[in-house]
Design an enzyme around this catalytic site. Structure first.
Site, PDB file in Angstrom:
ATOM      1  N   ARG A 232       0.848  -1.182   0.000  1.00 48.52           N
ATOM      2  CA  ARG A 232       0.000   0.000   0.000  1.00 48.52           C
ATOM      3  C   ARG A 232       0.891   1.242   0.000  1.00 48.52           C
ATOM      4  NH1 ARG A 232      -3.335  -2.868  -1.553  1.00 48.52           N
ATOM      5  NH2 ARG A 232      -5.432  -3.284  -0.754  1.00 48.52           N
ATOM      6  N   GLU A 261      -4.471   7.561  -4.674  1.00 44.29           N
ATOM      7  CA  GLU A 261      -4.752   6.881  -5.936  1.00 44.29           C
ATOM      8  C   GLU A 261      -6.175   7.172  -6.389  1.00 44.29           C
ATOM      9  OE1 GLU A 261      -1.798   3.043  -5.107  1.00 44.29           O
ATOM     10  OE2 GLU A 261      -3.971   2.750  -5.214  1.00 44.29           O
ATOM     11  N   HIS A 282      -0.904   0.737 -10.007  1.00 41.71           N
ATOM     12  CA  HIS A 282      -1.670  -0.219  -9.191  1.00 41.71           C
ATOM     13  C   HIS A 282      -2.226  -1.356 -10.060  1.00 41.71           C
ATOM     14  CE1 HIS A 282      -3.850  -0.490  -5.094  1.00 41.71           C
ATOM     15  NE2 HIS A 282      -3.734  -1.703  -5.617  1.00 41.71           N
ATOM     16  N   VAL A 283      -1.337  -1.983 -10.817  1.00 44.98           N
ATOM     17  CA  VAL A 283      -1.762  -3.046 -11.736  1.00 44.98           C
ATOM     18  C   VAL A 283      -1.115  -4.394 -11.421  1.00 44.98           C
ATOM     19  CG1 VAL A 283      -2.296  -1.491 -13.646  1.00 44.98           C
ATOM     20  CG2 VAL A 283       0.044  -2.353 -13.386  1.00 44.98           C
TER      21      VAL A 283
END
Length: 315
Positions: A232, A261, A282-283
């Site tokens: 995170r 995000e 964030h993939v």
């Protein structure tokens, strides 16, 4: 009859099978915070990937009985409010085979200096070279014999550890930062920082882990070390990391998460334009196999709750 509302179906780009009980289904590509209450007004079951469900929302949703989180992290759900209101929460677990792969994609790209070599090709330096190769600094570093430190030794951390061992790395699993006693097979937090050639963050974001890596912690790491965060964004101080990369305190960083995000207000890390920093949006969790497993778990969690054998419960 159960009414199921999926607040942000757009994030799960694979088919979802139909739950095996009588129900009404409603789904939305995404949901803004001010739309949550209206969309869940008659719902008994909510499914959410990243849409937050707060105490304020819950106070206005007396029919809601179950929240299925289409992810592992649940920091966007007010769990205390769920307990108070009697709302059950379940999450998805051990579903993403792609996160460990993404971790090592970042590690290999940084250790092998792939971005700099790509830029060499794009700039035509190899084409103009008098020799058969073009070498750029820093020299690529092997993973074999290097030390891999992992903060967050859950299912993902264990999978990353297994990959590290396959590469011939020594693996250290970090103890909690403020722990006074070491659990079996754990190494003191600061010792992991000091010994790791590659440090990987994979722990959840909690009050304890918020900002656990800042300027002081980065200075404990070897200058040649790299840091990878696929946990995170809030686990580290982005400004401190940006400065550490500029000053050469550590050799590189690979991130799939940021504190905000999407980063609409920017980030000190997004301002850096250098080959020792890789940021992906964030993939890490996305792959065909991972999403199919996630989709099945979400529906399975919903069925388990309704049919009387709940699983993956958080609350």
């Amino acid at each position: 009859m159960e009414k199921i509302v999926f607040l942000d179906r757009g994030g799960i780009s694979v088919p979802l099978r139909t739950p095996s009980f009588t129900h009404e289904w409603q789904e939305y590509p995404d949901t803004r915070p001010d739309e949550v209450v209206a969309r869940l007004a008659d719902a008994t079951i909510a499914i959410t990937d990243q849409v937050a469900i707060t105490a304020e929302h819950l106070a206005q949703l007396p029919k809601l009985r179950f929240i299925a989180v289409a992810a592992t992290g649940v920091n966007h759900i007010d769990l205390d409010a769920c307990r108070y209101q009697g709302v059950t929460v379940a999450n998805a677990r051990n579903w993403s085979v792609s996160v460990p792969e993404h971790v090592f994609s970042l590690i290999l790209a940084l250790r092998r200096n792939l971005i700099a070599y790509h830029e060499v090709i794009q700039g035509g330096a190899w084409q103009r070279s008098e020799g058969y190769l073009v070498q750029v600094e820093p020299m690529p570093r092997s993973l074999a014999g290097a030390t891999l430190g992992i903060i967050g030794a859950g299912a993902l951390g264990s999978a990353v550890a297994a990959l590290g061992k396959a590469f011939g790395m020594e693996v250290l699993l970090a103890e909690r930062k403020e722990a006074t006693e070491l659990r079996p097979e754990r190494t003191a937090f600061e010792e992991v920082l000091a010994q790791s050639d590659v440090l990987v963050l994979l722990c959840p974001l909690t009050e304890e882990s918020q900002g656990m890596i800042g300027a002081a912690e980065l200075k404990l790491m070897p200058h040649h070390a790299i840091l990878v965060n696929c946990g995170r964004g809030g686990l580290l101080d982005e400004a401190a990391l940006a400065q550490a990369l500029k000053d050469g305190v550590i050799a590189g960083a690979g991130l799939d998460v940021l504190t905000q995000e999407p980063p609409r207000d920017g980030s000190p890390l997004l301002d850096l334009k250098q080959p020792n920093l890789i940021v992906t949006p964030h993939v890490a969790w996305i792959s065909d196999r991972s999403l199919a497993t996630l989709a099945e778990q979400v529906i399975g969690n919903v069925e388990g709750f309704v049919l009387g054998h709940p699983r993956n419960l958080v609350v």
